[in-house]
Design a protein around this motif. Structure first.
Motif, PDB file in Angstrom:
ATOM      1  N   SER A   1       0.851  -1.182   0.000  1.00  0.00           N
ATOM      2  CA  SER A   1       0.000   0.000   0.000  1.00  0.00           C
ATOM      3  C   SER A   1       0.887   1.233   0.000  1.00  0.00           C
ATOM      4  N   PHE A   2       0.299   2.397  -0.254  1.00  0.00           N
ATOM      5  CA  PHE A   2       1.106   3.613  -0.285  1.00  0.00           C
ATOM      6  C   PHE A   2       0.246   4.822   0.065  1.00  0.00           C
ATOM      7  N   SER A   3       0.937   5.882   0.468  1.00  0.00           N
ATOM      8  CA  SER A   3       0.290   7.165   0.720  1.00  0.00           C
ATOM      9  C   SER A   3       1.129   8.253   0.054  1.00  0.00           C
ATOM     10  N   LEU A   4       0.463   9.350  -0.337  1.00  0.00           N
ATOM     11  CA  LEU A   4       1.136  10.462  -1.001  1.00  0.00           C
ATOM     12  C   LEU A   4       0.913  11.732  -0.193  1.00  0.00           C
ATOM     13  N   ALA A   5       1.999  12.427   0.121  1.00  0.00           N
ATOM     14  CA  ALA A   5       1.909  13.706   0.832  1.00  0.00           C
ATOM     15  C   ALA A   5       3.216  14.468   0.633  1.00  0.00           C
ATOM     16  N   LYS A   6       3.095  15.774   0.406  1.00  0.00           N
ATOM     17  CA  LYS A   6       4.248  16.672   0.269  1.00  0.00           C
ATOM     18  C   LYS A   6       5.250  16.185  -0.771  1.00  0.00           C
ATOM     19  N   GLY A   7       4.737  15.635  -1.841  1.00  0.00           N
ATOM     20  CA  GLY A   7       5.594  15.223  -2.937  1.00  0.00           C
ATOM     21  C   GLY A   7       6.316  13.922  -2.733  1.00  0.00           C
ATOM     22  N   VAL A   8       5.963  13.166  -1.708  1.00  0.00           N
ATOM     23  CA  VAL A   8       6.646  11.905  -1.415  1.00  0.00           C
ATOM     24  C   VAL A   8       5.620  10.776  -1.316  1.00  0.00           C
ATOM     25  N   VAL A   9       5.891   9.691  -2.024  1.00  0.00           N
ATOM     26  CA  VAL A   9       5.068   8.483  -1.929  1.00  0.00           C
ATOM     27  C   VAL A   9       5.746   7.537  -0.952  1.00  0.00           C
ATOM     28  N   ASN A  10       5.021   7.160   0.099  1.00  0.00           N
ATOM     29  CA  ASN A  10       5.571   6.270   1.120  1.00  0.00           C
ATOM     30  C   ASN A  10       4.887   4.913   1.045  1.00  0.00           C
TER      31      ASN A  10
ATOM     32  N   LEU B   1       7.098  -9.410  -1.025  1.00  0.00           N
ATOM     33  CA  LEU B   1       7.320 -10.196  -2.236  1.00  0.00           C
ATOM     34  C   LEU B   1       7.482 -11.654  -1.821  1.00  0.00           C
ATOM     35  N   ALA B   2       6.783 -12.523  -2.516  1.00  0.00           N
ATOM     36  CA  ALA B   2       6.845 -13.949  -2.188  1.00  0.00           C
ATOM     37  C   ALA B   2       7.166 -14.744  -3.439  1.00  0.00           C
ATOM     38  N   SER B   3       8.109 -15.695  -3.279  1.00  0.00           N
ATOM     39  CA  SER B   3       8.436 -16.616  -4.361  1.00  0.00           C
ATOM     40  C   SER B   3       8.882 -17.925  -3.731  1.00  0.00           C
ATOM     41  N   PRO B   4       8.989 -18.975  -4.514  1.00  0.00           N
ATOM     42  CA  PRO B   4       9.452 -20.252  -3.937  1.00  0.00           C
ATOM     43  C   PRO B   4      10.853 -20.151  -3.337  1.00  0.00           C
ATOM     44  N   LEU B   5      11.647 -19.172  -3.756  1.00  0.00           N
ATOM     45  CA  LEU B   5      13.035 -19.080  -3.327  1.00  0.00           C
ATOM     46  C   LEU B   5      13.246 -18.129  -2.159  1.00  0.00           C
ATOM     47  N   LEU B   6      12.524 -17.014  -2.163  1.00  0.00           N
ATOM     48  CA  LEU B   6      12.817 -15.978  -1.164  1.00  0.00           C
ATOM     49  C   LEU B   6      11.558 -15.221  -0.765  1.00  0.00           C
ATOM     50  N   ARG B   7      11.706 -14.518   0.350  1.00  0.00           N
ATOM     51  CA  ARG B   7      10.665 -13.602   0.830  1.00  0.00           C
ATOM     52  C   ARG B   7      11.306 -12.238   1.037  1.00  0.00           C
ATOM     53  N   VAL B   8      10.576 -11.178   0.628  1.00  0.00           N
ATOM     54  CA  VAL B   8      11.093  -9.820   0.787  1.00  0.00           C
ATOM     55  C   VAL B   8      10.073  -8.992   1.548  1.00  0.00           C
ATOM     56  N   ASP B   9      10.541  -8.318   2.591  1.00  0.00           N
ATOM     57  CA  ASP B   9       9.742  -7.331   3.305  1.00  0.00           C
ATOM     58  C   ASP B   9      10.486  -6.000   3.195  1.00  0.00           C
ATOM     59  N   GLY B  10       9.769  -4.960   2.770  1.00  0.00           N
ATOM     60  CA  GLY B  10      10.462  -3.692   2.575  1.00  0.00           C
ATOM     61  C   GLY B  10       9.594  -2.490   2.835  1.00  0.00           C
ATOM     62  N   LYS B  11      10.241  -1.338   2.907  1.00  0.00           N
ATOM     63  CA  LYS B  11       9.558  -0.068   3.051  1.00  0.00           C
ATOM     64  C   LYS B  11      10.481   1.023   2.520  1.00  0.00           C
ATOM     65  N   GLY B  12       9.874   2.122   2.073  1.00  0.00           N
ATOM     66  CA  GLY B  12      10.695   3.198   1.549  1.00  0.00           C
ATOM     67  C   GLY B  12       9.853   4.292   0.930  1.00  0.00           C
ATOM     68  N   ASP B  13      10.544   5.262   0.300  1.00  0.00           N
ATOM     69  CA  ASP B  13       9.907   6.448  -0.250  1.00  0.00           C
ATOM     70  C   ASP B  13      10.303   6.653  -1.707  1.00  0.00           C
ATOM     71  N   MET B  14       9.375   7.245  -2.462  1.00  0.00           N
ATOM     72  CA  MET B  14       9.673   7.716  -3.809  1.00  0.00           C
ATOM     73  C   MET B  14       9.438   9.221  -3.841  1.00  0.00           C
TER      74      MET B  14
END
Length: 616
Positions: A497-506, A512-525
């Motif tokens: 999910s994401f939110s947009l405020a003051k020119g930044v998408v958070n 991410l799920a696959s048979p090989l790995l799991r990814v948990d992440g967070k960040g800004d655009m």
């Protein structure tokens, strides 16, 4: 009966004789000076009739006028404001006896008018309008039954030919010029209740744009002069200029309908439209009122937006970027309050900036300065998109809100065609709700707020193979070299999910799920800078054999920090392998340390003469 015929014949003969005597005795040319003098007294301008004022006697009674000029007021460089080459009007005499006016023909040729505005704002019409407003108003008597006794029983016009009419507008205050030329207007007859054939051709030149218009139509004007029926309307317009795509654009419109002069209103049906390569059909209604009202429904085939995009006047993309518009300038939305609108538009296909969409449907309603586009629907890349957009221009600074939803769209070809980005593939679902106040470039980027969510299924992160990056980093620490593999990370699901405020998408919850790995992440655009700053944790949950690895290269159980940053079109992926392997290598170092201490103790014991088997 014969006596009645003799009487009528005598009256006609007397009338004809009277006209002949009148025209022979009365010469209007004798009154040229008086006419010019009266105009001079009324306007202060010079009216010169250089040609003859002549009578036409047969077969109809008429008057001809030629070579007339009307001067400019003092202070204007050009002496002449208007000129007329020729005017002819002919009237049938006999119908006048019965109170019927039949004008057999009207011909006007080479009428030229030039309207000029000086740098100080003075124009060459100001003295005429001020003079007319200063005149004493004429008192009119209420209409009664007796006043209608002298009215005409009917009015009929024969052929009308108006040719070579030009209007030039020279505004020296704004440094702009326009030229309107009526090449011809022809009407074979003007008889209320009967069909007439009309044709018109005109040209409009404004600065660097030329427009030519040709209209042909069969019309019928109601006897009450309140309704015009258009039987076969055909309009063609050609637009030329350096700001026009490909330098030229052709338009054709045909149809039929009604013009209600009492409304007034226009109702056109079975419209056929050709604009460049775009073709369509539909209907159109216009109602004049305090705020004009427009209704329509038009369906088109294929729209190529690039065909209607203005050219750049020779500027390269790099030059255009050097001279951008004011990023804080708000657009003028006042036009949205000048009309009300309700209509439907549809396109079988739309091509825009490399993007191809089909089955486009749009309903738009504009009322009191609020434009509501709902619904908006289109099919694209094996899925659909649905949206609603509202633009409110009631306040000095406009506000907006939009809802947008993608359903089962193939992400990779969409992103590639739309923005030349190859970030992610898969079946995409996307929801977004965004709103804001202010439509300047900076406001759109920094003052918009909103939220949404996304979900990709059965796809891949393109341009990066996370498992191979981890294997390479681990091999490097061991002094080994890992094999090269395809730069792609397959996944079964990618959500967030994401939110947009003051020119930044958070985005706080990337998974991410696959048979090989799991990814948990967070960040800004950063929307303004178009950059990404992302931190993720990658957990290897199975052997890497399924994506290019081998059983001996088992990474199961390893958790690796992943850093993604940089411009959206050139992202940098960083693996912190030392942190991931810190615990493993610390244990190995301790083991090597213990082995080394034991070896040292054995050597010291032998040197002192001791025996490792001694108990003492």
């Amino acid at each position: 009966m014969k006596k009645l015929l003799y009487i009528v014949a005598g009256v006609v003969a007397a009338l004809v004789l009277a006209v002949v005597v009148f025209t022979a005795v009365f010469d209007p040319n004798d009154y040229k000076d008086e006419i010019s003098g009266a105009v001079k007294d009324a306007t202060g301008r010079d009216l010169v009739i250089a040609g003859d004022i002549g009578w036409n006697l047969f077969p109809n009674f008429g008057l001809g006028l030629a070579d007339v000029t009307f001067s400019n007021p003092a202070g204007f460089a050009e002496p002449i404001m208007a000129s007329l080459k020729k005017l002819d009007v002919s009237v049938a005499l006999l119908p006048l006896i019965g109170g019927n006016l039949e004008v057999s023909h009207i011909a006007v040729d080479e009428l030229s008018v030039k309207l000029t505005t000086l740098p100080d704002g003075t124009d060459n019409l100001a003295d005429l309008t001020s003079a007319s407003s200063a005149d004493k108003p004429v008192e009119t008597q209420p209409a009664d039954s007796s006043s209608s006794k002298g009215s005409l029983a009917s009015v009929k016009l024969g052929a009308i030919a108006i040719t070579n009419i030009s209007l030039a507008v020279d505004n020296q205050q704004t440094m702009s010029q326009q030229q309107v030329t009526l090449n011809y207007f022809k009407l074979n007859q003007f008889v209320p209740g009967e069909r007439s054939e009309a044709a018109l051709m005109a040209e409009v030149k404004s600065d660097d744009t030329d427009i030519s218009i040709a209209i042909e139509s069969a019309i019928t004007i109601a006897e009450a002069f309140d309704l015009i029926e258009l039987h076969e309307l055909a309009l063609q317009a050609d637009i030329k200029g350096p700001s026009i795509p490909n330098g030229e654009l052709n338009k054709k419109i045909s149809g039929h309908g009604l013009i209600d002069l009492a409304g007034p209103s226009v109702d056109l049906k079975d419209i056929q439209i050709e604009v460049g390569s775009l073709t369509g059909s539909g209907w159109f209604k216009f109602q004049q009122q305090a705020v004009p009202d427009i209704q329509m429904a038009l369906a088109f085939d294929t729209l190529n937006v690039d065909e209607f995009t203005p050219v750049s006047n020779g500027e390269s993309p790099e030059e255009a970027k050097k001279t951008p518009g004011d990023p804080d300038a708000e657009p003028d939305l006042s036009a949205l309050k000048s009309v009300n609108f309700d209509g439907d538009l549809s396109f079988n296909k739309v091509l825009v900036a490399g993007l191809t969409v089909t089955n486009v449907k749009l309903h738009a309603n504009l009322k009191d300065g609020v434009l509501d586009a709902n619904p908006i629907h289109l099919d694209l890349y094996d899925g659909t998109a649905d949206a609603r957009a509202v633009l409110n221009a009631q306040q000095p600074v406009g506000s907006y809100r939009s809802e947008f939803k993608l359903n089962s769209v193939q992400a990779l070809p969409l992103l590639t065609d739309l923005a030349e980005l190859t970030m992610v593939s898969g079946n995409a679902n996307f929801d977004m709700d965004i709103r804001g106040t202010g439509l300047s470039t900076n406001k759109l980027k920094t003052a918009s707020t909103g939220n949404g969510n996304f979900a990709f299924k059965d796809g891949a992160l393109e341009g990066v193979n996370i498992a191979q990056m981890i294997r390479s980093a681990k091999a490097m620490l061991k002094g080994e070299k890992a094999s090269e593999e395809v730069k792609k990370t397959d996944f079964s699901a990618l959500t967030g999910s994401f939110s947009l405020a003051k020119g930044v998408v958070n985005n706080p919850d990337l998974k991410l799920a696959s048979p090989l790995l799991r990814v948990d992440g967070k960040g800004d655009m950063d929307v303004v800078a178009s950059t990404l700053d992302y931190a993720a944790s990658v957990e290897m949950v199975a052997t890497s054999k399924g994506q290019g690895g081998s059983e001996s290269d088992d990474l199961a159980g390893l958790t690796v920090p992943l850093k993604v940053s940089g411009p959206l079109d050139d992202l940098d992926y960083g693996i912190d392998m030392s942190a991931a392997l810190k615990g493993e290598y610390e244990e190995k170092l301790e083991q090597e340390k213990e082995k080394g201490l034991k070896k040292l103790s054995d050597k010291l014991g032998g040197f002192l003469g001791g025996n490792k088997d001694d108990k003492n």
